[in-house]
Design a protein around this motif. Structure first.
Motif, PDB file in Angstrom:
ATOM      1  N   VAL B 424      40.709  25.950  46.277  1.00 17.46           N
ATOM      2  CA  VAL B 424      40.208  27.319  46.453  1.00 17.46           C
ATOM      3  C   VAL B 424      38.704  27.332  46.231  1.00 17.46           C
ATOM      4  O   VAL B 424      38.220  26.896  45.182  1.00 17.46           O
ATOM      5  N   LEU B 425      37.963  27.811  47.222  1.00 18.67           N
ATOM      6  CA  LEU B 425      36.521  28.003  47.089  1.00 18.67           C
ATOM      7  C   LEU B 425      36.231  29.495  47.076  1.00 18.67           C
ATOM      8  O   LEU B 425      36.779  30.236  47.892  1.00 18.67           O
ATOM      9  N   GLY B 426      35.369  29.918  46.196  1.00 14.48           N
ATOM     10  CA  GLY B 426      35.008  31.331  46.177  1.00 14.48           C
ATOM     11  C   GLY B 426      33.571  31.533  45.752  1.00 14.48           C
ATOM     12  O   GLY B 426      33.031  30.764  44.948  1.00 14.48           O
ATOM     13  N   THR B 427      32.936  32.554  46.307  1.00 14.75           N
ATOM     14  CA  THR B 427      31.615  32.941  45.811  1.00 14.75           C
ATOM     15  C   THR B 427      31.811  33.701  44.492  1.00 14.75           C
ATOM     16  O   THR B 427      32.931  34.028  44.093  1.00 14.75           O
ATOM     17  N   ASP B 428      30.700  33.982  43.805  1.00 16.60           N
ATOM     18  CA  ASP B 428      30.847  34.566  42.471  1.00 16.60           C
ATOM     19  C   ASP B 428      31.490  35.943  42.510  1.00 16.60           C
ATOM     20  O   ASP B 428      32.000  36.407  41.481  1.00 16.60           O
ATOM     21  N   GLY B 429      31.495  36.581  43.668  1.00 21.55           N
ATOM     22  CA  GLY B 429      32.210  37.856  43.788  1.00 21.55           C
ATOM     23  C   GLY B 429      33.669  37.715  43.387  1.00 21.55           C
ATOM     24  O   GLY B 429      34.261  38.640  42.810  1.00 21.55           O
ATOM     25  N   LEU B 430      34.269  36.575  43.693  1.00 19.66           N
ATOM     26  CA  LEU B 430      35.648  36.328  43.251  1.00 19.66           C
ATOM     27  C   LEU B 430      35.706  36.046  41.753  1.00 19.66           C
ATOM     28  O   LEU B 430      36.455  36.679  41.001  1.00 19.66           O
ATOM     29  N   TRP B 431      34.874  35.103  41.303  1.00 26.17           N
ATOM     30  CA  TRP B 431      35.044  34.558  39.938  1.00 26.17           C
ATOM     31  C   TRP B 431      34.526  35.486  38.857  1.00 26.17           C
ATOM     32  O   TRP B 431      34.901  35.341  37.687  1.00 26.17           O
ATOM     33  N   VAL B 433      35.322  38.417  38.377  1.00 25.15           N
ATOM     34  CA  VAL B 433      36.389  39.293  37.866  1.00 25.15           C
ATOM     35  C   VAL B 433      37.758  38.588  37.876  1.00 25.15           C
ATOM     36  O   VAL B 433      38.766  39.225  37.566  1.00 25.15           O
ATOM     37  N   THR B 434      37.789  37.301  38.230  1.00 25.30           N
ATOM     38  CA  THR B 434      39.059  36.588  38.330  1.00 25.30           C
ATOM     39  C   THR B 434      38.948  35.257  37.612  1.00 25.30           C
ATOM     40  O   THR B 434      38.031  34.482  37.901  1.00 25.30           O
ATOM     41  N   SER B 435      39.864  35.004  36.691  1.00 27.31           N
ATOM     42  CA  SER B 435      39.835  33.723  35.994  1.00 27.31           C
ATOM     43  C   SER B 435      40.543  32.658  36.822  1.00 27.31           C
ATOM     44  O   SER B 435      41.303  32.965  37.745  1.00 27.31           O
ATOM     45  N   ASP B 436      40.309  31.408  36.465  1.00 30.24           N
ATOM     46  CA  ASP B 436      41.004  30.313  37.132  1.00 30.24           C
ATOM     47  C   ASP B 436      42.521  30.509  37.034  1.00 30.24           C
ATOM     48  O   ASP B 436      43.252  30.267  38.006  1.00 30.24           O
ATOM     49  N   CYS B 437      42.976  30.933  35.871  1.00 31.66           N
ATOM     50  CA  CYS B 437      44.426  31.103  35.677  1.00 31.66           C
ATOM     51  C   CYS B 437      44.967  32.216  36.564  1.00 31.66           C
ATOM     52  O   CYS B 437      46.081  32.099  37.101  1.00 31.66           O
ATOM     53  N   GLU B 438      44.207  33.289  36.699  1.00 33.51           N
ATOM     54  CA  GLU B 438      44.654  34.367  37.585  1.00 33.51           C
ATOM     55  C   GLU B 438      44.730  33.888  39.031  1.00 33.51           C
ATOM     56  O   GLU B 438      45.639  34.261  39.770  1.00 33.51           O
ATOM     57  N   GLN B 463      43.324  36.435  51.473  1.00 29.66           N
ATOM     58  CA  GLN B 463      43.206  37.902  51.468  1.00 29.66           C
ATOM     59  C   GLN B 463      43.627  38.487  50.128  1.00 29.66           C
ATOM     60  O   GLN B 463      42.992  39.407  49.600  1.00 29.66           O
ATOM     61  N   ALA B 464      44.703  37.962  49.579  1.00 25.02           N
ATOM     62  CA  ALA B 464      45.178  38.477  48.282  1.00 25.02           C
ATOM     63  C   ALA B 464      44.127  38.246  47.202  1.00 25.02           C
ATOM     64  O   ALA B 464      43.905  39.109  46.334  1.00 25.02           O
ATOM     65  N   LEU B 465      43.467  37.101  47.249  1.00 22.29           N
ATOM     66  CA  LEU B 465      42.441  36.812  46.247  1.00 22.29           C
ATOM     67  C   LEU B 465      41.249  37.763  46.403  1.00 22.29           C
ATOM     68  O   LEU B 465      40.716  38.280  45.414  1.00 22.29           O
ATOM     69  N   VAL B 466      40.833  37.985  47.652  1.00 20.92           N
ATOM     70  CA  VAL B 466      39.698  38.886  47.878  1.00 20.92           C
ATOM     71  C   VAL B 466      40.062  40.315  47.476  1.00 20.92           C
ATOM     72  O   VAL B 466      39.294  40.999  46.778  1.00 20.92           O
ATOM     73  N   LEU B 467      41.254  40.748  47.883  1.00 15.10           N
ATOM     74  CA  LEU B 467      41.690  42.106  47.517  1.00 15.10           C
ATOM     75  C   LEU B 467      41.799  42.252  46.006  1.00 15.10           C
ATOM     76  O   LEU B 467      41.413  43.287  45.440  1.00 15.10           O
ATOM     77  N   TRP B 478      35.185  50.790  42.576  1.00  9.61           N
ATOM     78  CA  TRP B 478      36.284  49.927  42.999  1.00  9.61           C
ATOM     79  C   TRP B 478      36.928  49.374  41.746  1.00  9.61           C
ATOM     80  O   TRP B 478      36.273  48.721  40.941  1.00  9.61           O
ATOM     81  N   ARG B 479      38.219  49.675  41.605  1.00  5.94           N
ATOM     82  CA  ARG B 479      38.858  49.336  40.330  1.00  5.94           C
ATOM     83  C   ARG B 479      40.074  48.438  40.530  1.00  5.94           C
ATOM     84  O   ARG B 479      40.794  48.536  41.522  1.00  5.94           O
ATOM     85  N   LEU B 480      40.272  47.572  39.534  1.00  6.51           N
ATOM     86  CA  LEU B 480      41.422  46.678  39.532  1.00  6.51           C
ATOM     87  C   LEU B 480      42.622  47.422  38.948  1.00  6.51           C
ATOM     88  O   LEU B 480      42.460  48.504  38.352  1.00  6.51           O
ATOM     89  N   PRO B 481      43.827  46.889  39.105  1.00  3.68           N
ATOM     90  CA  PRO B 481      45.018  47.559  38.560  1.00  3.68           C
ATOM     91  C   PRO B 481      44.886  47.855  37.059  1.00  3.68           C
ATOM     92  O   PRO B 481      45.421  48.850  36.574  1.00  3.68           O
ATOM     93  N   ASN B 482      44.154  47.008  36.320  1.00  3.98           N
ATOM     94  CA  ASN B 482      43.984  47.264  34.878  1.00  3.98           C
ATOM     95  C   ASN B 482      42.883  48.282  34.601  1.00  3.98           C
ATOM     96  O   ASN B 482      42.481  48.477  33.456  1.00  3.98           O
ATOM     97  N   ASN B 483      42.392  48.915  35.660  1.00  4.60           N
ATOM     98  CA  ASN B 483      41.368  49.967  35.596  1.00  4.60           C
ATOM     99  C   ASN B 483      39.954  49.448  35.306  1.00  4.60           C
ATOM    100  O   ASN B 483      39.011  50.229  35.236  1.00  4.60           O
TER     101      ASN B 483
END
Lengths: 505, 505
Positions: B424-431, B433-438, B463-467, B478-483
């Motif tokens: 999995v490659l991602g720009t910092d926009g992913l990382w 707010v998302t941990s490796d474990c997530e 797509q799921a990772l970006v969403l 823009w909020r995550l399920p945990n608010n």
């Protein structure tokens, strides 16, 4: 065969040039770094007398007089002679007189097989009391809050190009650490985060006003939180630098010869700090598992740091060296051909067209134990070496060497240690011929042969490790049971039990 | 609520200044680095037209014309407008038309929430054929030995201060890699170790004499053995540098705006090379286990490199900055007090007396995402940034930035991978707010919902990772399920399946 080896080694030693005579290095740091009232230094083992039978040349007497072994070995003049015997290479340990080193630490050492005139390793094991210099706020210390701090200290110093630097470091480095910790005595015992800013003039009128103390509360929101642990790390780092600076200052007057690797352990307030500058090594063996507590600093592991320095400061290369690395020496007839190279930014290799300046000798060359900076020195961190120059040149090498250790921290309180859990420190004489796994196996084998509460088991283990690395004289050399060559280097080992520091004091 | 967010964001975007108009960056490297016969570049998605309804000002048209998204998205003009919509932030993926990216790679991206005018991330996914430039010996290539090499290539480029550098890198970096590999085509396919030295004049009379080829056999005994793998690493490292130099050369003529982080994967001869310069990240998720394949280069992780450079070359600090780090900004009234600091050699902290030059702004300051070099930039490696200067100053920042990636190698042949094993490659926009474990949990959740041989599962995962990192519009953001807030940055993700490269071509 044994006799032949002994005789060959003895010849080698006696024919080697004696180091220039020099007075004993001074015992105390100079005024700026020395504690105002340093406790008197415990006397070292007496200097060895010149060899048996009558008057040796004065030059030899003086040279020998500068030779010493760690105080805690309590060597008699005869014992010191035996410790200095390259032919017999008798393993030395503290006498089994019931008084043990702190924490029942085990120690053993053996001299080299003729590589240098004396054993250039040195060792130190001390309990050091730190009295606070002043209260944090600058106020006179209240008697009730006046408790100082105690730290336990172990140091191994592997000298090169003379024993002076190692000997000086073994006497003084822990004092520099104590000096650095003096300002921290109260701070480290306060559960609050360390204040970011302290008043300037301790004890001056008004400075006891605690409002002058700029604590975390009153600062910008963007301040960093600094841990107590990182203050101890910083104190150790700065102590190494001050030790190195002291060697630089005193090298002329007292002829601090050569340099030394330094591997130091500080136990303070529940944590073990392992500081390493050089190619000694520390590992923890815990329940059979190996936990590396240091890494080695050599021309190979520090290649990119050295190359970057040569690239940024080409004047340090004196027109004699190139900062580029080649897989072998470039030959003049290869001008214009393309050869593999690496620069300071690369971990991989690529081809480049050979130009005239690529014919210079590479700043970093060789592999493994043969790797060298400027074709001269095989370690890249340590203390001293202020006079070290490239062979047949005046180019100084010291700018490429770093006196700063890498400090790793191990929290003793995070794990319940058993009596077989140990921290093993060794100079490269041990690790050159012994893997971490072999050390762990020896830990298991030796300690299981002793009662858990027998304090002599750790010295027995240190001796077994030294013997296992030295080997026995056979077939024109010191050989291991597998017939490979043992280490001909000085070998020194500390074994520090982790399973009950509280019970030793 | 959604509309309010959209309207607020749209206002923010429309009120932001359009970047200066510029011609499209050139498509090919210049003569020195371009292949003599580069294949024609596949056309990108057409440039977006100005917004709906009639003639927009020419300035806007020109600015928009410079905006593009990865070719493989195959965006129509309308699709490109939607991809460029900060309010809707629709997730973009290649169309599900049966023709997949190589290896059935999954990809998804989303534009930022108004942080910059366009999506400054770029991506590239290519199969690249490398034709050997010449035989190793310099002889004309025999037809039978003329097989070239193929490598698979994925790149993520996170632009800042403009999209030009990221766009240029996404079009050209793999070509620089191809150029670097051209000399290695035969060498990499030869099981013998690479020759250390190659003849200078390929094809010249006499140069086909293999005795001119200085192979390992004929060299000094002290030569280093260089692996094939390290040649590929060196080729990638040098390609990054040449890409950066090309940007420097062409920045005036073509206005290469800003800079970019670059995270690149090369698959060649059984091995995956992950090269990272910046704060994007790559991890392998293999049988649920996380294997980090990169580390981030930020003012915090590269503090000591930056400080060392400032220390050795103080002229780069322009009298405006200090290379020392302090836990917060030093205030003039604190002159003479003692504050915590770290220099380039320290990992711990110590107190020092504040002097006049300590009042300068620190070269490195801040923590986490707020850490900055010279109060300006939050990443310390990448491409471009040749024009970047300290705010309200002429001091250049580029000398502190490195264009060199760290390259990690993963041997695909050492492990039997299943269809759920992915890189999995991602720009910092992913990382951010998302941990490796997530990420690993999402890999498991999404892939288990698809048949193992369904090639669309990797795009669904991307797509799921970006969403998951973007979230949904709620409560003015823009909020995550945990608010918690989702990422307002551009987010781009590649999912590369490791379980069967052989079956895709």
């Amino acid at each position: 065969m044994l006799n032949r080896v002994r005789s060959a080694v003895a010849h080698l030693v006696s024919s080697g040039g004696a180091p220039p005579s020099r007075p004993k290095s001074p015992d105390l740091p100079n005024a700026t770094s020395a504690p105002p009232a340093a406790p008197p230094q415990a006397p070292r083992s007496p200097p060895a007398r010149a060899g048996s039978g009558g008057a040796a040349p004065a030059r030899t007497v003086e040279a020998r007089a500068s030779f010493s072994r760690p105080t805690f070995l309590q060597l008699s003049p005869g014992g010191l002679r035996r410790a200095d015997d390259h032919a017999g290479r008798a393993v030395q340990s503290p006498p089994d007189t019931g008084r043990h080193l702190p924490w029942s630490t085990g120690y053993a050492e053996v001299i080299n097989a003729g590589k240098s005139r004396h054993n250039e390793d040195q060792a130190c094991c001390e309990v050091v009391y730190v009295e606070g210099r002043r209260s944090v706020s600058g106020a006179p210390r209240e008697p009730s809050r006046g408790q100082g701090l105690c730290f336990y200290y172990w140091g191994l110093f592997d000298g090169h190009a003379g024993g002076g630097a190692a000997e000086m470091a073994s006497r003084l480095l822990h004092r520099h650490i104590r000096e650095q910790l003096k300002d921290l005595v109260e701070i480290l015992q306060d559960p609050l985060p360390p204040p970011l800013c302290l008043p300037s003039t301790p004890g001056a009128p008004g400075s006891s006003d605690s409002s002058q103390l700029v604590g975390p509360q009153s600062c910008w929101s963007s301040q960093k939180e600094v841990t107590h642990e990182s203050l101890v790390v910083g104190a150790i780092e700065n102590a190494f630098q001050l030790m190195d600076e002291q060697m630089a200052r005193e090298r002329r007057g007292h002829q601090v010869e050569g340099g030394c690797c330094a591997l130091v352990v500080v136990y303070l307030l529940g944590k073990v700090y392992v500081a390493n500058a050089g190619d000694s090594r520390a590992i923890i063996v815990r329940n059979g598992e190996i936990i590396p507590m240091s890494r080695e600093f050599t021309p190979e592991t520090e290649r990119q740091r050295l190359q970057l320095l040569g690239f940024l400061k080409p004047e340090l290369l004196g027109g004699e060296f190139t900062h580029l690395e080649f897989p072998r020496r470039v030959q003049p007839k290869e001008l214009g051909q393309r050869m593999l190279y690496r620069d300071q930014n690369m971990t991989g290799w690529a081809y480049k067209k050979i130009e005239l300046e690529d014919l210079r000798f590479p700043l970093v060359c060789g592999e493994g134990k043969k790797a060298r900076v400027m074709a001269t020195i095989g370690v890249t961190r340590g203390l001293g070496d202020h006079n070290l120059r490239v062979c047949s040149s005046t180019l100084p090498i010291k700018p490429f060497l770093s006196c700063f250790p890498e400090v790793r921290v191990y929290d003793l309180t995070q794990y319940e240690h058993c009596p077989d859990d140990v921290l093993v420190l060794g100079t490269d004489g041990l690790w050159d011929v012994t893997s971490d796994c072999e050390v762990a196996a020896t830990v298991d084998r030796v300690l299981s042969a002793y009662e858990p509460n027998d304090p002599s088991r750790y010295t027995a283990l240190a001796q077994a490790l030294v013997l296992g690395a030295r080997g026995t004289p056979r077939d024109r050399g010191w050989r291991l049971p597998n017939n490979k060559l043992g280490s001909g280097d000085d070998i020194s080992v500390f074994v520090i039990p982790l399973g009950g520091p509280g019970s030793y004091s």
